[in-house]
Design a protein around this motif. Sequence first.
Motif, PDB file in Angstrom:
ATOM      1  N   SER A 199      11.824  -3.902  -1.049  1.00 51.73           N
ATOM      2  CA  SER A 199      10.611  -4.154  -0.271  1.00 51.73           C
ATOM      3  C   SER A 199       9.784  -5.292  -0.851  1.00 51.73           C
ATOM      4  N   SER A 200       9.832  -5.478  -2.164  1.00 50.90           N
ATOM      5  CA  SER A 200       9.003  -6.514  -2.797  1.00 50.90           C
ATOM      6  C   SER A 200       9.463  -7.922  -2.448  1.00 50.90           C
ATOM      7  N   GLN A 201      10.649  -8.073  -1.852  1.00 51.27           N
ATOM      8  CA  GLN A 201      11.128  -9.392  -1.474  1.00 51.27           C
ATOM      9  C   GLN A 201      10.693  -9.793  -0.063  1.00 51.27           C
ATOM     10  N   LYS A 208       0.809  -1.216   0.000  1.00 53.01           N
ATOM     11  CA  LYS A 208       0.000   0.000   0.000  1.00 53.01           C
ATOM     12  C   LYS A 208       0.846   1.272   0.000  1.00 53.01           C
ATOM     13  N   THR A 209       2.159   1.125   0.000  1.00 54.39           N
ATOM     14  CA  THR A 209       3.051   2.276   0.044  1.00 54.39           C
ATOM     15  C   THR A 209       3.905   2.338  -1.218  1.00 54.39           C
ATOM     16  N   LEU A 210       4.734   3.373  -1.295  1.00 54.20           N
ATOM     17  CA  LEU A 210       5.725   3.477  -2.363  1.00 54.20           C
ATOM     18  C   LEU A 210       7.108   3.067  -1.871  1.00 54.20           C
ATOM     19  N   ASP A 211       7.165   2.414  -0.707  1.00 50.79           N
ATOM     20  CA  ASP A 211       8.451   2.026  -0.142  1.00 50.79           C
ATOM     21  C   ASP A 211       9.185   1.091  -1.090  1.00 50.79           C
ATOM     22  N   ARG A 212      10.437   1.421  -1.383  1.00 47.49           N
ATOM     23  CA  ARG A 212      11.207   0.659  -2.368  1.00 47.49           C
ATOM     24  C   ARG A 212      12.172  -0.327  -1.732  1.00 47.49           C
ATOM     25  N   ASP A 213      12.589  -0.050  -0.488  1.00 52.24           N
ATOM     26  CA  ASP A 213      13.513  -0.967   0.156  1.00 52.24           C
ATOM     27  C   ASP A 213      13.178  -1.057   1.638  1.00 52.24           C
ATOM     28  N   ALA A 214      13.897  -1.939   2.332  1.00 53.42           N
ATOM     29  CA  ALA A 214      13.572  -2.223   3.722  1.00 53.42           C
ATOM     30  C   ALA A 214      13.770  -1.014   4.630  1.00 53.42           C
ATOM     31  N   SER A 215      14.663  -0.087   4.257  1.00 54.19           N
ATOM     32  CA  SER A 215      14.874   1.092   5.097  1.00 54.19           C
ATOM     33  C   SER A 215      13.639   1.986   5.124  1.00 54.19           C
ATOM     34  N   GLU A 216      12.868   2.009   4.042  1.00 51.64           N
ATOM     35  CA  GLU A 216      11.637   2.797   4.006  1.00 51.64           C
ATOM     36  C   GLU A 216      10.487   2.040   4.661  1.00 51.64           C
ATOM     37  N   VAL A 217      10.485   0.720   4.527  1.00 53.25           N
ATOM     38  CA  VAL A 217       9.431  -0.102   5.126  1.00 53.25           C
ATOM     39  C   VAL A 217       9.472  -0.029   6.645  1.00 53.25           C
ATOM     40  N   VAL A 218      10.680  -0.162   7.220  1.00 54.07           N
ATOM     41  CA  VAL A 218      10.794  -0.302   8.667  1.00 54.07           C
ATOM     42  C   VAL A 218      10.381   0.969   9.404  1.00 54.07           C
ATOM     43  N   LYS A 219      10.384   2.122   8.713  1.00 57.28           N
ATOM     44  CA  LYS A 219       9.952   3.370   9.352  1.00 57.28           C
ATOM     45  C   LYS A 219       8.481   3.359   9.729  1.00 57.28           C
ATOM     46  N   PHE A 242      20.293   2.988   8.012  1.00 54.25           N
ATOM     47  CA  PHE A 242      20.538   2.334   9.285  1.00 54.25           C
ATOM     48  C   PHE A 242      19.339   2.527  10.208  1.00 54.25           C
ATOM     49  N   VAL A 243      18.925   1.453  10.873  1.00 49.21           N
ATOM     50  CA  VAL A 243      17.717   1.497  11.668  1.00 49.21           C
ATOM     51  C   VAL A 243      18.024   1.952  13.098  1.00 49.21           C
ATOM     52  N   VAL A 244      17.111   2.759  13.636  1.00 53.91           N
ATOM     53  CA  VAL A 244      17.169   3.212  15.022  1.00 53.91           C
ATOM     54  C   VAL A 244      15.867   2.762  15.686  1.00 53.91           C
ATOM     55  N   VAL A 245      15.968   1.936  16.739  1.00 58.83           N
ATOM     56  CA  VAL A 245      14.799   1.384  17.411  1.00 58.83           C
ATOM     57  C   VAL A 245      14.693   1.991  18.809  1.00 58.83           C
ATOM     58  N   ARG A 246      13.535   2.563  19.100  1.00 58.56           N
ATOM     59  CA  ARG A 246      13.294   3.190  20.396  1.00 58.56           C
ATOM     60  C   ARG A 246      14.381   4.204  20.741  1.00 58.56           C
ATOM     61  N   GLY A 247      14.834   4.918  19.714  1.00 55.64           N
ATOM     62  CA  GLY A 247      15.822   5.951  19.922  1.00 55.64           C
ATOM     63  C   GLY A 247      17.239   5.459  20.050  1.00 55.64           C
ATOM     64  N   LEU A 248      17.464   4.147  19.951  1.00 58.11           N
ATOM     65  CA  LEU A 248      18.808   3.599  20.086  1.00 58.11           C
ATOM     66  C   LEU A 248      19.417   3.399  18.705  1.00 58.11           C
ATOM     67  N   ALA A 249      20.656   3.867  18.545  1.00 62.46           N
ATOM     68  CA  ALA A 249      21.319   3.848  17.244  1.00 62.46           C
ATOM     69  C   ALA A 249      21.553   2.430  16.762  1.00 62.46           C
ATOM     70  N   GLN A 250      21.987   2.323  15.485  1.00 68.75           N
ATOM     71  CA  GLN A 250      22.047   1.043  14.800  1.00 68.75           C
ATOM     72  C   GLN A 250      22.896   0.006  15.513  1.00 68.75           C
ATOM     73  N   VAL A 280       7.008   1.098  11.411  1.00 64.57           N
ATOM     74  CA  VAL A 280       6.826   0.323  12.635  1.00 64.57           C
ATOM     75  C   VAL A 280       6.980   1.251  13.837  1.00 64.57           C
ATOM     76  N   PRO A 281       6.157   1.089  14.892  1.00 67.01           N
ATOM     77  CA  PRO A 281       6.246   1.966  16.069  1.00 67.01           C
ATOM     78  C   PRO A 281       7.643   1.994  16.679  1.00 67.01           C
ATOM     79  N   GLY A 282       8.117   3.206  16.988  1.00 66.78           N
ATOM     80  CA  GLY A 282       9.395   3.361  17.656  1.00 66.78           C
ATOM     81  C   GLY A 282      10.603   3.238  16.764  1.00 66.78           C
ATOM     82  N   ILE A 283      10.416   3.226  15.424  1.00 62.84           N
ATOM     83  CA  ILE A 283      11.511   2.997  14.496  1.00 62.84           C
ATOM     84  C   ILE A 283      11.788   4.270  13.696  1.00 62.84           C
ATOM     85  N   SER A 284      13.062   4.584  13.520  1.00 62.42           N
ATOM     86  CA  SER A 284      13.464   5.658  12.618  1.00 62.42           C
ATOM     87  C   SER A 284      14.700   5.200  11.859  1.00 62.42           C
ATOM     88  N   ILE A 285      15.093   5.971  10.842  1.00 67.85           N
ATOM     89  CA  ILE A 285      16.190   5.583   9.959  1.00 67.85           C
ATOM     90  C   ILE A 285      17.266   6.666   9.968  1.00 67.85           C
TER      91      ILE A 285
END
Length: 945
Positions: free
Chosen positions: A208-210, A148-159, A171-179, A161-166
Amino acid sequence: MGKNRLLAIVLGFIFTLRVLGAPATGSITGTVKDKKSGEAIIGATIQVENTSIAAATDIDGNFALKSVAGSQVIVCRYLSYKTARIPVEVVAGQSAAPLVIELEEDGIALQEVVVSTYRRNDTETSLIEGMKAQVQVASGISSQQIAKTLDRDASEVVKRVPGISILDDRFVVVRGLAQRYNNVWINGNTAPSLESDSRVFSFDMLPSSQIENMIIYKSPAPEIPADFAGGFIRITTKSLPLRNSVQVNYTTGFNTSTQFTDTRLNPGSSTDWLGFDLSKRPLSSSMPSHMDVAGSNPDEVTRLTRSFNSDWRVKSYIPMPDQRLSLTVNRRFDTEGGTEIGMTTFINYSNTYKTIQDIVNARFGVYSSEADKPVYLDDYIDNQYSNDVRVGAMHNWSFVFSDRNKIEFRNLFNMLGKNRLTERTGERNISSPYYREETEMLYQSRLTYLGQLAGNHFLDEHKLHSLSWNVGYSYAYKTEPDRRIIVNQAGMSEGTDVSQLKVGNEEISRYFQSLSDHLFSGSVDYKGSVNLGSIRSTVKGGLMGEYRTRSYTPREFVYRYDNLTVAERQEYLYLPYEEMMSDAWLSADKVYIDEITQKTNAYDATNLYGAGYGAIELPLGRFNIYAGLRLEYNRLRLTRDKSMSASQTLLTSRDYVDLDLLPSVNATYNFNEQHLLRLAYGRSLNRAEFREVSPAVYYDFDLFNEIGGNEDLKTCKIDNLDFRYEFYPARGEMVSVGLFYKHFENPIEWTFIDMGGTLRYNYENALSAQSLGAEVEIRKSLDFIGMRNFSLLFNATLIKSNVRFDESGIIKTEDRPMQGQSPYIINAGLYYQNEKWGLMSSLLYNRLGKRIIGIGKSNSTTHDVSVNIPDTYEMPRNSLDFTISKKLGKLIELKAGVKDILAEKVVYKQFPQFYDAAGQLQEREQVTKAYRPGRAVSVGITFNF
């Protein structure tokens, strides 16, 4: 001619698969729906009773059974629904009338259901139901929501999810904690790392399609590795297809800052369009392991100097629109013996451009409180141009021998080539002011492969005991062949008109580096039901091992012109660098190349990891308690040559050994089917990585500073506490509110030291840190307010963290938030889906609070903030994406969208503080980096066969 031949082969391949996939006669088709809501049920199992003929419903709830004849009974099953049996009559050689099967919920709480079949997890409903049954605190996203999105790769998909930033777009940041505080698995194996400076998975490498689903576990459990604090991210790629199909997708698009202006790039090799450089940029095979100018004859020095890539041109042109092409082939086979075989093959290719102009890029010293103005050390404007080529492939096989035995063979390959040119102009003021012009020509190629053979087996007829195993191999390779940096400068004074300056060459350097990682892994896990009196408990146990090797080799060269006469030097240094590199000047008696590689920057490393665990799950009425212990052994060995002489070798190794016993408890209280509480505690770890304990030094052009390691880093230990309430108002809907707390002992942070004119970033252990946060997640249909076919996804996280430093040193470091931590993260999505019209649309919003992106430097012995260099923050910005898609029949789907509609400026700031004459604390702002990324517009078409 070659491209036309390739196109003919691809089209012929698609046509052949289409013919082979033609439906057989004597078939049954139909649709499975929820009786109450009328919504399609995805992933339901449809089987001809007492036969091996079976299928699963697709994304529209449709199914097809082939090779059926006579009087039969169709059995339809889906988790937490009542099983339906429908008698049918099929005339041989004909198709039965389409069935409409409506399933009723069985009213049994999900946690009481014994799942004894291999269920799908690629739909939003199945993912939510699966997370509801989890014993851990978890969040996730499915391929259905990704579509349902235009996300092209996993870095755009994971954003999403609650508490997730890039961070840095990958590089993923979960609950404010660096990669560094997060761990990633793909299909049950450790994800390969392509970064030389840290152990992180580059999420932009996975299209993302994988992805079938992505689940982020936020509380520790005995069966998952303990090396995480923010989140343990488990990515599953697509495997067993629902039906035979072929899908071809083509997408094109443009960025408003890129495709309507000239791009500037150094011409690449003949293979750049495939994501790698075969022969143009790498060092010549005749180049010795170390070039010794003093010990070589002049003819050899001349030959080696001229053996380097001599193409220094920079071409300007309007880039073509972005191109993305993918091919997916799904095949499903049902054998006479009852074995289901599934094959998924995915190939994708993309060729994209990115231009960012007028980038403000500055570095400051200690703020001048007397003059009340910033002190610039570097004040530049950058223009950056890049061309990215990505090639990816996935080839998975799944064998379901029965409802008790399943084996999967998965392969994932990705390669990314980046050609980038950065042109920098501005002033540097270290000991005196200079006007500088710098150019970096960078080519980088990254490659990953992940292979896995895994099995799942029920050991008894009643499926109360199961065994799963996994063996895997992953490979990661990163190379930067011939990174060239040209520095020109001229002295200046206040008021100088820089346009009138005559800028001469200061230095031309060439860097080569390569990194290769090999990782071998294996694991076995047991799960079984055991009666403890009247309590039917579940026990788990398992073993896991990994062996990883790394080799990192950098080389550095500079051009020497000490043989030139004064007159020749005055002419040579003011030539354009393209002319400076001509053979007329390059020889042993004029300008020659010299190797200045420091052997101490290269290293070899190995990591041996072993773990075992035991756990028990106890259902005690409404309570469910899952507790266990995990024992982990880890030995990191770093080997490097400490000799400073090229002719000598002084190999030295250092071991970093840990043995840890790690407890965890996850408790759940179920009020009823819709409401539950979770409480979790667990101890986890954060170990130093290869690069972080290596003293190797690398110059980063974007930071215009060096990056080094710290041999004395300690392992960080973390205590994690989670409390969460979850509400499931209807199927596929969820509302959750949670709190979490983390305490860190010896957290590893990034800092820098002053090297006299330049800075060197490195790693250090702080004394301790704490992180306290709250998060909320809502996934809800809006039918209840009259907005039929609309749904809402909202998640937000509030976080407060604090890092404490050792006060025993002379320099007093100020307590501060953890690096990379945003005080808040907001994601929201409004979705519209009309099955009847084949129309789907989404509007997605994201905002991050300001977060530390670069650590400052403390200079005070008394906590006087006015003499410190402050931390650098990435400032908040709003991101808004829109996408719309329309199905044209069953074969064609059109999709269009705009990413980053608001196109707000990306800004990095420092906030220096000082005391004024009245003794009042003052704060100022200074911008260290700022640019506009532009809007991305795309249009795509998908053909489904």
